[in-house]
Design an enzyme around this catalytic site. Structure first.
Site, PDB file in Angstrom:
ATOM      1  N   LYS A  44       0.855  -1.194   0.000  1.00  0.00           N
ATOM      2  CA  LYS A  44       0.000   0.000   0.000  1.00  0.00           C
ATOM      3  C   LYS A  44       0.891   1.244   0.000  1.00  0.00           C
ATOM      4  CE  LYS A  44      -3.311   3.033   0.672  1.00  0.00           C
ATOM      5  NZ  LYS A  44      -4.198   3.424  -0.454  1.00  0.00           N
ATOM      6  N   CYS A 127      -2.259   9.776  -6.746  1.00  0.00           N
ATOM      7  CA  CYS A 127      -3.363   9.613  -5.795  1.00  0.00           C
ATOM      8  C   CYS A 127      -4.417  10.702  -5.996  1.00  0.00           C
ATOM      9  CB  CYS A 127      -2.894   9.650  -4.346  1.00  0.00           C
ATOM     10  SG  CYS A 127      -4.326   9.488  -3.253  1.00  0.00           S
ATOM     11  N   GLY A 247      -5.409  -1.876 -14.768  1.00  0.00           N
ATOM     12  CA  GLY A 247      -6.681  -1.236 -15.106  1.00  0.00           C
ATOM     13  C   GLY A 247      -7.636  -2.163 -15.820  1.00  0.00           C
ATOM     14  N   GLY A 269      -6.300  -4.908  -9.419  1.00  0.00           N
ATOM     15  CA  GLY A 269      -6.855  -4.121  -8.325  1.00  0.00           C
ATOM     16  C   GLY A 269      -8.254  -4.554  -7.948  1.00  0.00           C
TER      17      GLY A 269
HETATM   18  O1  RRO Z   1      -5.609   5.813  -0.921  1.00  0.00           O
HETATM   19  C1  RRO Z   1      -6.269   6.231  -1.902  1.00  0.00           C
HETATM   20  O2  RRO Z   1      -7.307   6.918  -1.792  1.00  0.00           O
HETATM   21  C2  RRO Z   1      -5.844   5.920  -3.280  1.00  0.00           C
HETATM   22  C3  RRO Z   1      -4.557   6.098  -3.733  1.00  0.00           C
HETATM   23 BR1  RRO Z   1      -3.139   6.616  -2.624  1.00  0.00          BR
HETATM   24  C4  RRO Z   1      -4.261   5.875  -5.105  1.00  0.00           C
HETATM   25  O3  RRO Z   1      -3.127   6.009  -5.595  1.00  0.00           O
HETATM   26  N1  RRO Z   1      -5.278   5.478  -5.916  1.00  0.00           N
HETATM   27  C5  RRO Z   1      -6.531   5.314  -5.459  1.00  0.00           C
HETATM   28  O4  RRO Z   1      -7.433   4.964  -6.240  1.00  0.00           O
HETATM   29  N2  RRO Z   1      -6.804   5.535  -4.130  1.00  0.00           N
END
Ligand code: RRO
Length: 310
Positions: A44, A127, A247, A269
């Protein structure tokens, strides 16, 4: 049939791994990934200090996709480096970092450089869900070049960059020409499509709490955007910068398509979130079946070889 992957010299025993963010935050989740068929493990995205992230509910999925506004919940870089120190490592480890400032990212990269358990750094410049820090750094074309130049003044680890989706050819050309100037190992594309909105018509309501329901979109509906970004980066990037596709993958056929566009490996994902660690073995079997039918013996037989009409 050889479905191992080579990310610019980093050997993955299988070209399929998890995407950062999904079931890779806690000791238990990371141990499960180490024990799974996943060809590598990405952690993460972390910051220097632990973060609780955004208010719940912050994740929702439906048949065609997912929406999240997690807000970067993580236990801090020292937790992830500590976890790796304790464990027997049997596959490449990608430490995802996502500092909230350039200075924080320099600090995180320095720390990652001090750990022999980190195979490579995946620097997250995409992000989409930070409250009060709404900008996706990967869209800040002016600042990226300077930022990366400074990183390579001290970084010695293999380093890749997680990119947001781009929607204009000129933007991908521009980013690729910047990245081509540096010894980058790989790019991972794409992160979730930022600022989507899913609604429940019955309840006449949004489905996640933070940011009035807006969040990053993943899952099957984003596959065409992932394929487009992989294809364009494959044509514009130096040939020794590998692409990790991410993706919209939920089947072996989806993986085949990512590789046809030029991906050397792929990350899972939303489908990993739905299915858990057994997803990797299922996808591996499905990919092998496709290659058998097509009489391909390795990914290089078709990687990047997407045909145009005429
Ligand atoms: O933690 C998030 O809200 C998040 C991150 Br860091 C990211 O790179 N991509 C995403 O979809 N959520």
């Amino acid at each position: 049939i050889d479905i191992t992957a080579n990310i610019n010299g980093i050997q993955l025993p299988l070209c399929i791994m998890n995407a950062s963010g999904v079931l890779c935050s806690t000791d238990q989740e990371l141990s499960n990934l180490l024990d799974s068929h996943s060809g590598g493990v990405v952690t993460k995205s972390c910051t220097s200090q632990p973060r609780k992230g955004n208010i719940l509910p912050r994740y929702f999925e439906w048949n065609m996709g997912s929406i999240n506004s997690m807000g970067l919940p993580n236990f801090g870089i020292h937790f992830y480096l500590g976890f790796l120190e304790e464990k027997k490592i049997n596959k490449p480890i990608f430490l995802s970092i996502s500092g909230l400032s350039t200075e924080e990212n320099y600090y995180l990269i320095q720390k990652a450089n001090q750990s022999s358990k980190v195979t490579a750094i995946e620097l997250n410049l995409s992000c989409p869900n930070l409250i009060g820090k709404e900008n996706v750094f990967g869209y800040n074309f002016d600042k990226i070049s300077n930022f990366i130049e400074k990183i390579f003044k001290f970084n010695k680890k293999p380093l890749g960059i997680k990119l947001p989706p781009y929607f204009q050819d000129a933007h991908i050309k521009n980013i690729a020409s910047i990245l081509n100037q540096f010894p980058i190992f790989f790019v991972t594309c794409i992160n979730s499509l930022p600022n989507g909105l899913f609604i429940d018509a019955n309840k006449e309501s949004v489905v996640i709490c933070p940011k009035k329901g807006f969040g990053g979109i993943g899952g099957p509906i984003i596959k065409p955007f992932a394929l487009a970004n992989i294809r364009k980066f494959y044509t514009y990037l130096r040939k020794d910068i590998s692409i990790i596709g991410c993706g919209g993958i939920s089947s072996g056929k989806d993986i085949f398509e990512h590789i046809l566009c030029g991906a050397s490996a792929v990350q899972i994902g939303t489908q990993f979130m739905k299915e858990g660690v057994s997803v990797f073995e299922r996808l591996k079997k499905e990919l092998i079946l496709i290659l058998e039918k097509k009489n391909y013996s390795s990914l290089n037989n078709f990687k990047g070889k997407l045909k145009n009409l005429q």
